[in-house]
Motif scaffolding. Structure first.
Motif, PDB file in Angstrom:
ATOM      1  N   GLU A 252      46.733  44.500  36.777  1.00  0.00           N
ATOM      2  CA  GLU A 252      46.298  43.839  37.997  1.00  0.00           C
ATOM      3  C   GLU A 252      47.187  44.112  39.202  1.00  0.00           C
ATOM      4  O   GLU A 252      47.101  43.398  40.209  1.00  0.00           O
ATOM      5  CB  GLU A 252      46.237  42.327  37.741  1.00  0.00           C
ATOM      6  CG  GLU A 252      45.281  41.923  36.631  1.00  0.00           C
ATOM      7  CD  GLU A 252      43.841  42.345  36.899  1.00  0.00           C
ATOM      8  OE1 GLU A 252      43.404  42.294  38.073  1.00  0.00           O
ATOM      9  OE2 GLU A 252      43.156  42.743  35.941  1.00  0.00           O
TER      10      GLU A 252
ATOM     11  N   ARG B 205      45.350  44.545  42.430  1.00  0.00           N
ATOM     12  CA  ARG B 205      44.799  43.290  42.946  1.00  0.00           C
ATOM     13  C   ARG B 205      45.887  42.464  43.647  1.00  0.00           C
ATOM     14  O   ARG B 205      45.625  41.798  44.655  1.00  0.00           O
ATOM     15  CB  ARG B 205      44.171  42.487  41.805  1.00  0.00           C
ATOM     16  CG  ARG B 205      43.253  41.378  42.258  1.00  0.00           C
ATOM     17  CD  ARG B 205      42.682  40.620  41.068  1.00  0.00           C
ATOM     18  NE  ARG B 205      41.827  41.454  40.238  1.00  0.00           N
ATOM     19  CZ  ARG B 205      40.536  41.647  40.462  1.00  0.00           C
ATOM     20  NH1 ARG B 205      39.964  41.096  41.513  1.00  0.00           N
ATOM     21  NH2 ARG B 205      39.814  42.402  39.663  1.00  0.00           N
TER      22      ARG B 205
ATOM     23  N   GLU C 140      41.367  36.636  41.720  1.00  0.00           N
ATOM     24  CA  GLU C 140      41.349  37.208  40.369  1.00  0.00           C
ATOM     25  C   GLU C 140      40.538  36.302  39.450  1.00  0.00           C
ATOM     26  O   GLU C 140      40.605  35.070  39.546  1.00  0.00           O
ATOM     27  CB  GLU C 140      42.763  37.359  39.822  1.00  0.00           C
ATOM     28  CG  GLU C 140      42.826  37.989  38.442  1.00  0.00           C
ATOM     29  CD  GLU C 140      44.253  38.126  37.934  1.00  0.00           C
ATOM     30  OE1 GLU C 140      44.414  38.533  36.755  1.00  0.00           O
ATOM     31  OE2 GLU C 140      45.190  37.821  38.687  1.00  0.00           O
TER      32      GLU C 140
END
Length: 706
Positions: free
Chosen positions: A385, A388, A586
Motif C-alpha cells: 500500500e 496509496r 484505503e
C-alpha cells in the motif's frame, strides 16, 4: 603413534594439518584410512557437523562395529573429540591432535577407557621429527595440492607475514562461519546490510534475513531454521531489547550475537581489503541460498524460502540491467525493508547489473520526495500500500520535480494505478506478481495504457505454450482445498476468464526447491491426482484470472476469499471497488462470522479522509450496490483510525477477522482498534448505521436475519 602395518585408522578432520597427517600415516604402513576422498587418501568419507556430531558419527558404527586401531581427532571440535573414544577398538589408541578453545570441556566414561584398554596420546609440536618430514617434502612424497596456496622465498619473508596477517583477519572477520553456513542478519536498512550479504556469499556462506520486528518464539524459530552460528544485530535500541529478551536461549543454541556498532565498523574499516579465495566458494551449488528469505508469518511461524543462486542467475540482471536501465546512469531508490524479498533481491541485483541504489532507512511519506530528489533516482521500489500512502498525503513541492522514469514492485491496485502515475508524473510502471517461493511468476512493464492495471500479460504464443502449465481450478472455499468431484475425485478446471487458484504443472517435486529444512510444509504445496491419476501440480495459493487478450489480474489470496449467500466473494475485487469511492483512503475487506448465519458476511475496514456522515455512508452503500454483485456488498463497515498492515506494507486481515463484529473484542488483536466504529446495513435500511450491543444480541437470538 608408531602405527603398525595394516592398522585401521579413523581420522576426523580435513584441514591442512589433518591432510598432511593422513599422508604420513599412509606412508608409514596403515592400510585402511577413513578420511575425505581427497588426494586419493581415503577409503570412505563421512561428513560430520560441529553441532550434530553424534548423529553424523553414528553412521561409522554401522560399517565398523568393532572400531579402529588408531583414531585421530584433528577437527578441534570438542563434540567430535567427546565421541571419538567410542570408535577405538579394544587395545587401540586415541590421538588428541586438534587445537581446542581454552574453556572447552569434554566428558569421557572412565569405564570405557579401562575395559577397552585404550591408550590416549596427544601431540603439540615435535621438532625431533622435522628432519624426517623435510625429507618427505624434498622427495615429493607429500602432496601439497590444495593445502599450500603460495610459496615464499626467504627474502620474501616480510611479504609472507603480511599475507598471513590478512589471512588471520579474514578468519577473525567471518566469526567461525564456514562455507555452507548461514549468517543471521537482524538489521535495519543500511549500506552495511548489503555489504554483509555479499561478504557472506564471498566466503561460501549465505545470509538469513530475519525480520527485526520478531521476538521470542517467532525469532527463535527463524534462528532454528537457519541453524546459524552468528547473528548480527542492529544497534537500534528496540532491536537490542528484543534480542536481550531471548539472549540466553540464543546463546544456549550455540549462536554468537554480534552488534553492528560504530566500534565494529571502525575495526573493519581499519583493516586491509582482502578478497577471499575462490576455494571458499568452490562448493556452492545452484540450489544454495543467495538469500534465505522468510514468509511473513501472518498465519503461523515463518517458513524459510531460499532465493537460490540459480534463480538469481536466471534473472539475468548481471548480463543486462532490466527495464531499460543504463549502467552508471540510473539509480534505484529502495525504501522497502531489505529483509523482505522485493527489497533485497531488487536492490542487490541492481548492483550486480552495475546500476546504483539509494537505500532509505525505512519508508517515510514525509521523506520520500526529498530522498528521490537528493539521490537523483530514476526508479523506485514499492510494495503493498505504499503508493496509496503517497496519494493520501498532501501535495509536496518535489512530487513532480524529479527524474523518475519507472516504479517497480507489487501490490499497486488498479483503482489507484493511473491516479498514481498522473499525479506524480511517473511514465512507466513495472508490476510483478510472485511470491517468496517463486514458482508462478508474472511481470508487466507498462509503458502505455494497454498493459496498465494488470499484473502480467501473455501474448498468443505464450498463452498457447502455457495452456497446460498454468491451470486455473475451482476451489472449495469452505475447506480452502481444491474442489473435487465426489464421483471421480478429480478437480475441475475453470476458464481463464473466470479464474481460480493457479496450479503449476511440474515434472517432479524437485521443481520446487522447497522450504528450508521443512519437508512437511514443502509437501503441502503439492496437489496430486488432480485431473488424472499420478499427475502432480504445485499450488500457488492465489486466485487470478486472465482476459481473452492475455492480461492477468489478481483476484485474491486463498484464505481471504469467503462464501456468503452461497457465493464466493473476492476481497480484492470488493476493496478495489470501494477504493474508488471519494473519501476512502484505503479499504481492507474480509469475511466475518455472524451468529445464526452460515458462511461469512462481508466487512470492510475503511480508513477515511474525514469523519463519515449520513450522506457519506448512504452514498457508499448505493455506490456499492451499483458496482458490486448484491452478495459482495459489505454488510458491515469498520471505520478505523489506523490501517492494519504487516511489516512489508501489505494489508493484514488476521486480527480484523479474529475480532470480527464482536464489540467486546475490539482492540484485543488490533492494538490501535479499540476505538474503531462498527456500522452495519441493518435489515430494511438503505444506509449504514452504528452496530450496537443490542444488535449483536438480536443476531445471536435469531431476532434479526441478514
Amino acid at each position: 603413534m608408531a602405527p603398525k602395518v595394516g592398522s585401521t585408522v579413523l581420522l576426523f578432520g580435513c584441514g591442512p594439518t589433518g591432510m598432511l597427517l593422513a599422508q604420513l600415516l599412509k606412508l608409514n604402513g596403515t592400510a585402511n584410512l577413513d578420511l575425505a576422498k581427497r588426494l586419493n587418501l581415503a577409503d570412505s568419507f563421512v561428513a560430520i557437523s560441529d553441532t550434530n556430531a553424534k548423529e553424523d558419527m553414528d553412521t561409522l558404527l554401522q560399517s565398523h562395529p568393532h572400531g579402529f586401531d588408531l583414531v585421530v581427532e584433528a577437527t578441534g571440535a570438542p563434540s567430535v573429540l567427546e565421541q571419538s573414544i567410542f570408535y577405538v577398538r579394544k587395545g587401540g589408541t586415541l590421538v588428541v591432535y586438534g587445537v581446542y578453545d581454552d574453556a572447552a570441556k569434554i566428558a569421557w566414561p572412565p569405564m570405557r577407557i579401562w575395559t577397552y584398554e585404550i591408550t590416549i596420546l596427544s601431540s603439540f609440536c615435535s621438532t625431533l621429527k622435522f628432519p624426517v618430514v623435510m625429507e618427505y617434502v624434498r622427495t615429493k612424497k607429500l602432496d601439497f595440492g590444495g593445502i599450500v596456496s603460495k610459496t615464499y622465498r626467504i627474502e620474501e619473508w616480510a611479504e609472507c607475514l603480511e599475507a598471513l596477517e590478512r589471512q588471520q583477519f579474514v578468519k577473525a572477520a567471518i566469526q567461525g562461519i564456514r562455507p555452507g553456513d548461514l549468517v543471521g542478519m537482524y538489521l535495519h536498512n543500511s549500506a552495511e546490510f548489503v555489504f554483509i550479504m555479499f561478504a557472506a556469499l564471498t566466503i561460501g556462506a549465505g545470509p538469513a534475513l530475519i525480520n527485526y520486528n520478531l521476538e521470542g518464539r517467532a525469532l527463535m524459530h527463524c534462528l532454528a531454521v537457519a541453524e546459524t552460528k552468528l547473528l548480527l544485530v542492529d544497534l537500534d535500541a528496540a532491536c537490542q531489547g528484543r534480542i536481550e529478551g531471548s539472549k540466553q536461549e540464543i546463546e544456549a543454541a550455540g549462536t554468537k550475537i554480534v552488534t553492528l556498532d560504530a566500534g565494529l565498523k571502525q575495526t573493519i574499516q581499519s583493516r586491509p581489503v582482502v578478497i577471499p579465495g575462490d576455494e571458499l566458494r568452490a562448493g556452492m551449488r545452484p540450489d544454495f541460498p543467495y538469500a534465505l528469505i522468510y514468509t511473513s508469518g501472518t498465519t503461523g511461524l515463518s517458513k524459510g524460502c531460499p532465493f537460490t543462486i540459480a534463480r538469481t542467475h536466471l534473472l539475468g540482471s548481471h548480463f543486462s540491467p532490466p527495464f531499460g536501465c543504463k549502467r552508471g546512469k540510473d539509480v534505484w531508490y529502495s525504501p522497502m525493508p531489505l529483509y523482505h524479498g522485493t527489497g533485497i533481491i531488487t536492490s542487490s541485483t541492481m548492483l550486480l547489473a552495475g546500476v546504483g541504489i539509494a537505500i532509505a532507512p525505512r519508508f517515510s511519506v514525509s521523506n520520500f520526495w526529498p530522498d528521490i530528489n537528493a539521490s537523483g533516482s530514476t526508479a523506485f521500489i514499492y510494495v503493498g500500500e505504499t503508493a496509496r500512502y503517497l496519494l493520501a498525503a498532501p501535495p509536496h513541492p518535489l512530487e513532480r520535480a524529479h527524474k523518475l522514469r519507472v516504479a517497480y514492485g507489487n501490490g499497486l491496485r488498479p483503482d489507484i494505478w493511473q491516479k498514481f502515475q498522473a499525479r506524480f508524473n511517473i511514465p512507466e510502471v513495472a508490476e510483478f506478481f510472485n511470491s517468496s517461493e517463486g514458482m508462478f511468476s508474472l511481470v508487466v512493464w507498462a509503458r502505455n495504457g494497454y498493459t496498465s492495471c494488470c499484473v502480467g500479460h501473455h501474448g498468443l504464443v505464450t498463452r498457447s505454450l502455457l495452456h497446460n502449465v498454468y491451470v486455473p481450478v475451482r476451489i472449495d472455499f469452505d475447506t480452502g482445498d481444491l474442489w473435487r468431484n465426489p464421483a471421480t475425485g478429480f478437480a475441475q478446471r475453470t476458464s481463464y476468464e473466470e479464474g481460480g487458484e493457479i496450479l503449476v504443472a511440474v515434472p517432479s517435486r524437485d521443481a520446487f526447491g522447497g522450504y528450508w529444512r521443512n519437508e512437511e510444509a514443502t509437501n503441502k504445496r503439492f496437489a496430486t491426482d488432480v485431473f488424472k491419476a499420478g499427475d502432480l501440480y504445485y499450488r500457488c495459493g492465489d486466485a487470478l484470472r486472465r482476459s481473452p487478450d492475455g492480461h492477468w489480474y489478481f483476484l485474491d489470496r486463498l484464505g481471504d476469499t469467503f462464501r456468503w449467500k452461497s457465493e464466493n466473494v473476492s476481497t480484492a475485487e470488493v476493496a478495489e471497488a470501494l477504493g474508488r469511492y471519494p473519501g476512502v483512503t484505503e479499504a481492507n475487506v474480509y469475511g466475518v462470522t455472524v451468529p445464526g448465519h452460515e458462511g461469512r458476511a462481508g466487512c470492510a475496514a475503511l480508513h477515511l479522509e474525514g469523519q463519515p456522515d449520513e450522506n457519506f455512508v448512504s452514498g457508499l452503500l448505493q455506490y456499492s450496490k451499483a458496482n458490486l454483485p448484491r452478495y459482495a456488498v459489505p454488510v458491515f463497515l469498520r471505520v478505523v483510525k489506523h490501517s492494519s498492515h504487516i511489516h512489508n506494507h501489505k494489508q493484514n486481515k488476521v486480527g480484523l477477522r479474529q475480532e470480527g463484529i464482536d464489540l467486546e473484542k475490539l482492540g484485543v488483536h488490533e492494538r490501535d482498534g479499540a476505538d474503531d466504529m462498527i456500522m452495519w446495513q441493518k435489515p430494511g435500511s438503505e444506509t449504514y448505521v452504528p452496530f450496537q450491543r443490542e444488535d449483536w444480541e438480536a443476531l445471536s437470538k435469531g431476532g434479526a436475519r441478514l
